[in-house]
Write an enzyme that holds these catalytic residues in place. Structure first.
Site, PDB file in Angstrom:
ATOM      1  N   GLY A 114       0.938  -1.150   0.119  1.00  0.00           N
ATOM      2  CA  GLY A 114       0.198  -0.032  -0.085  1.00  0.00           C
ATOM      3  C   GLY A 114       0.693   1.317  -0.063  1.00  0.00           C
ATOM      4  NE  ARG A 115       4.434   3.912  -3.573  1.00  0.00           N
ATOM      5  CZ  ARG A 115       5.767   4.261  -3.125  1.00  0.00           C
ATOM      6  NH1 ARG A 115       5.986   5.378  -2.862  1.00  0.00           N
ATOM      7  NH2 ARG A 115       6.717   3.317  -3.146  1.00  0.00           N
ATOM      8  CB  VAL A 163       1.648  -0.408   4.149  1.00  0.00           C
ATOM      9  CG1 VAL A 163       1.653  -1.301   5.234  1.00  0.00           C
ATOM     10  CG2 VAL A 163       1.135   1.142   5.052  1.00  0.00           C
ATOM     11  CG  ASP A 220      -9.681  10.121   7.577  1.00  0.00           C
ATOM     12  OD1 ASP A 220     -10.685  10.247   6.975  1.00  0.00           O
ATOM     13  OD2 ASP A 220      -8.627   9.658   7.138  1.00  0.00           O
TER      14      ASP A 220
END
Length: 431
Positions: free
Chosen positions: A12-13, A19, A253
């Site tokens: 993930g980015r 990540v 969030d």
């Protein structure tokens, strides 16, 4: 890093970090490792908020992501474990100064040596870091080092003038002496001076538990509807938020992207993650007990994701932890009815409720801010193809309407929500 963890692949980015999937070198346990580059004071502040919140949650709730350890990178291959009892003061200093410590130019370093340090500090609107940290940033010993350096400079000037009277042979045989002696440093003072020198903090590495089911969007939209599974997700989400609010942590969030799924033999186990925008509720420097503090703590920063933000956040009003309840209501509604949308510039479906304005989709919170008397219709889909789940029952519909109320005080608290979710599901199932 290789001595502690092995990085396998990027999973993930985002805007602030990357990540990786990895393994612990000693045990082989699979972990998620998030690298957060400390390139600006603003990003560092978000990282410290996330670290603070994750340390508070520890491993005490199965529905909140667990932090195994945190490492501070000070060199290309230098990692230092951070103690759980304190925040890294080098990064706190970067936030206060508004500049990353250890990254000044040579000119700035010379000016910092000869000019007195400013007594002002930088704080954000919610006041995460206060001026009480300023006294830690400069100690008496630092001023002693500066004065000794200036004295050494003047002494070296005198020494050079004396040395001009000697021949090269005399210089090679006899050490230069002057009438002024250099100030002696106590044993170990050089070591202490080097230790106090600001380090360049390249990145924070957060080592967390690994979730193999992806985020909530990916998990649900890649499977056919299942009412029993959806109800389990609602229970777990309400349990996670009740736990966070009990610890006086406001997430700010909540959205499907920030909910991860771990696959197990007993079904999906959800994990609320990504605490970069979270806040811990304090008042007068002292933490208050339970949800009583949350009703008194107001926030002013407009943050979150458009389709999940509460009306008061959209309006720029001070808001409380009840904004989390609204965001959770949007998620509940989307999960139960498989409501999805395509974000502008994206081709990936996202779970989320909204209001249709002609060809445009308006976030529910924005619509309620513009019209607090707007009648929200639950369920939203009158015609249901066989691939869609059955509509939510009356008790669940009533709960969703309360969670999505335009008035924050009309929404249930997190503790009330946890009990009502279980009761509504049970009531609708008995009909």
């Amino acid at each position: 890093m290789e001595e502690l963890y092995t990085l396998e692949r990027e999973v993930g980015r985002g805007s602030y970090g990357v990540v990786f999937e990895g393994h612990m070198a000693k045990t082989g346990q699979r972990v998620a490792i998030k690298r957060l580059p400390c390139s600006s004071p603003e990003s560092i502040e978000l990282y410290l908020q996330e670290l603070w919140a994750m340390r508070a949650t520890a491993k005490n709730n199965p529905n909140v992501i667990a932090l195994h350890s945190c490492l501070l990178q000070t060199g290309p291959r230098t990692l230092q474990p951070l103690l759980s009892s304190r925040l890294p003061l080098d990064l706190v200093e970067s936030v206060l100064k508004g500049a990353v410590v250890g990254m000044e130019s040579q000119h700035e370093q010379e000016n910092r040596t000869h000019l007195p340090q400013s007594k002002t500090c930088r704080t954000n609107s919610d006041g995460l870091f206060r001026s009480r940290f300023k006294s830690r940033l400069r100690t008496k010993s630092e001023s002693d080092v500066l004065s000794s350096k200036s004295q050494e400079t003047s002494n070296s000037g005198l020494s050079s003038s004396k040395s001009k009277e000697r021949t090269p042979c005399e210089m090679s045989r006899t050490p230069v002496r002057t009438g002024l002696s250099r100030p002696r440093k106590r044993p170990g003072s050089r070591h202490r001076e080097e230790k106090r020198r600001p380090r360049r903090c390249l990145a924070l590495w957060l080592v967390m538990e690994y979730c193999d089911g992806g985020d909530l969007n990916h998990y649900l939209l890649s499977r056919p509807p299942d009412s029993q599974r959806d109800h389990s997700l609602l229970r777990q989400l309400s349990s996670a938020i009740a736990f966070l609010h009990h610890l006086r942590i406001v997430h700010r969030d909540l959205k499907p992207d920030n909910v991860l799924v771990s696959l197990g033999p007993d079904g999906p186990l959800i994990k609320v993650a990504d605490f970069g925008l979270s806040k811990m509720c304090v008042e007068g420097g002292q933490s208050l007990d339970g949800e009583a503090s949350l009703s008194r703590q107001h926030f002013s920063s407009t943050c979150g994701s458009d389709f999940y933000m509460a009306p008061e956040v959209w309006g720029g009003l001070p808001y409380t932890a009840q904004a989390d309840i609204f965001s959770l209501g949007v998620m509940f509604w989307a999960v139960l009815e498989r409501i999805t949308f395509l974000e502008e510039g994206s081709t990936q479906e996202q779970l989320g409720a909204y209001v249709c304005k002609g060809r445009w989709l308006m976030p529910l919170g924005e619509a309620l801010w513009e019209n607090p008397d707007l009648q929200v219709s639950i369920p939203v889909k009158a015609r249901r193809a066989p691939s869609l789940p059955p509509p939510p029952g009356q008790a669940v519909c009533a709960l969703l309407l309360d969670m999505l109320a335009s008035d924050p005080d009309a929404r249930p608290t997190a503790a009330q929500l946890e009990a009502r979710v279980c009761g509504a599901i049970k009531e609708d199932g008995a009909l």
